[in-house]
Write an enzyme that holds these catalytic residues in place. Sequence first.
Site, PDB file in Angstrom:
ATOM      1  N   LYS A 207     -10.998   0.284 -15.879  1.00 42.20           N
ATOM      2  CA  LYS A 207     -11.530  -1.002 -15.452  1.00 42.20           C
ATOM      3  C   LYS A 207     -11.863  -1.893 -16.645  1.00 42.20           C
ATOM      4  O   LYS A 207     -11.720  -3.123 -16.566  1.00 42.20           O
ATOM      5  CB  LYS A 207     -12.762  -0.788 -14.569  1.00 42.20           C
ATOM      6  CG  LYS A 207     -12.444  -0.163 -13.216  1.00 42.20           C
ATOM      7  CD  LYS A 207     -11.384  -0.945 -12.449  1.00 42.20           C
ATOM      8  CE  LYS A 207     -11.211  -0.480 -11.028  1.00 42.20           C
ATOM      9  NZ  LYS A 207     -10.170  -1.242 -10.304  1.00 42.20           N
TER      10      LYS A 207
ATOM     11  N   ASP B 229       0.856  -1.192   0.000  1.00 41.49           N
ATOM     12  CA  ASP B 229       0.000   0.000   0.000  1.00 41.49           C
ATOM     13  C   ASP B 229       0.884   1.230   0.000  1.00 41.49           C
ATOM     14  O   ASP B 229       1.804   1.347   0.817  1.00 41.49           O
ATOM     15  CB  ASP B 229      -0.929   0.010   1.218  1.00 41.49           C
ATOM     16  CG  ASP B 229      -2.129   0.922   1.003  1.00 41.49           C
ATOM     17  OD1 ASP B 229      -3.241   0.403   0.803  1.00 41.49           O
ATOM     18  OD2 ASP B 229      -1.945   2.154   1.022  1.00 41.49           O
TER      19      ASP B 229
ATOM     20  N   TYR C  61     -12.141   6.115 -14.864  1.00 40.23           N
ATOM     21  CA  TYR C  61     -12.227   4.899 -14.058  1.00 40.23           C
ATOM     22  C   TYR C  61     -12.867   3.758 -14.853  1.00 40.23           C
ATOM     23  O   TYR C  61     -12.371   2.628 -14.856  1.00 40.23           O
ATOM     24  CB  TYR C  61     -13.049   5.212 -12.804  1.00 40.23           C
ATOM     25  CG  TYR C  61     -13.227   4.067 -11.840  1.00 40.23           C
ATOM     26  CD1 TYR C  61     -12.191   3.664 -11.004  1.00 40.23           C
ATOM     27  CD2 TYR C  61     -14.457   3.418 -11.731  1.00 40.23           C
ATOM     28  CE1 TYR C  61     -12.368   2.638 -10.090  1.00 40.23           C
ATOM     29  CE2 TYR C  61     -14.645   2.387 -10.822  1.00 40.23           C
ATOM     30  CZ  TYR C  61     -13.603   2.002 -10.002  1.00 40.23           C
ATOM     31  OH  TYR C  61     -13.785   0.980  -9.110  1.00 40.23           O
TER      32      TYR C  61
END
Length: 317
Positions: free
Chosen positions: A178, A38, A174
Amino acid sequence: MSLPLEGRSAVVTGAGRGLGRAEALELARLGAAVVVNDFGQPGRDGSGAASATPAEEVAAGIRAAGGRAVAHTGDVADHQQARELVELAVAEFGQLDILVNNAGILRDRMVFSMSEDEWDSVIRVHLKGHFNTTHFAAAHWRARSKAADAPVYGRIVNTSSEAFLAGSAGQPNYAAAKGGIVGLTTSTALALAKYGVTANVICPRARTRMTADVFAGFQEPADDGSEDRLDPLAPEHVAPLVGYLASPAAAHVNGQLLVVHGGMVAVVERPRVAAKFDTKQDAFTYDELDALLTPHYADRPAGETFAAAEVLGLKHE
């Protein structure tokens, strides 16, 4: 009785919070050693100073529960840092067996208002980030397979979204990223099958920092005094599917797209032809196409798009 992922090692990106955290914990629960990746930026748009804390806290939690885990705080969208992530898994655990790509950011805006940076940054983190880690993991598995002259064990689980399936007006960056991840996954599944590697992609729905606005109107179940009652949009509903796809049991699941949320898994077929028209001449003319296609779409409301989520019965009311 051995655990399904005992002796396996995994990398989970974006695992400091939300979905990635739940997935990392589930893989560890099933026996895998985990590299918790992360970048640690506080803003869901990728803003703010990076911090090692989220990844380190999840890794520490896994170790405290008796598992094996290390933290990695690099940016998966950076090619070299993605290489170092895969190398860390190999150095710590001997090899890499499972890659779960989950890291992402949001910079929502309508297409006519979106800046170049808002487009590029989302494509970079989601699509390039998925490619970077996949590239180095695939090279690792290919080299091992060639050295052994036999298939190896490899699992990739990528993260797409229903924004790709049904469209999302305020998320052109986005939704495009995707959709690209689905194409990357199916291509990877074909390329790596002979090495013993599977690649699948999920479209999860969960209440996380990324979706705080989207699911603002979705209420958690009323408190009835039961400690076992789980929010239908909890990330923990998604994690078991990731664990399954990472396991030996899913050896024949490859190149698949699955929607998952709240105790439901839907297997999505590849697009199928809904109607077919052939010209009665050497080539179509405008008038012929008008005569064929206009009646076909005449009963649809103006502006209606392909709504896969509604077709699947997955639309939230």
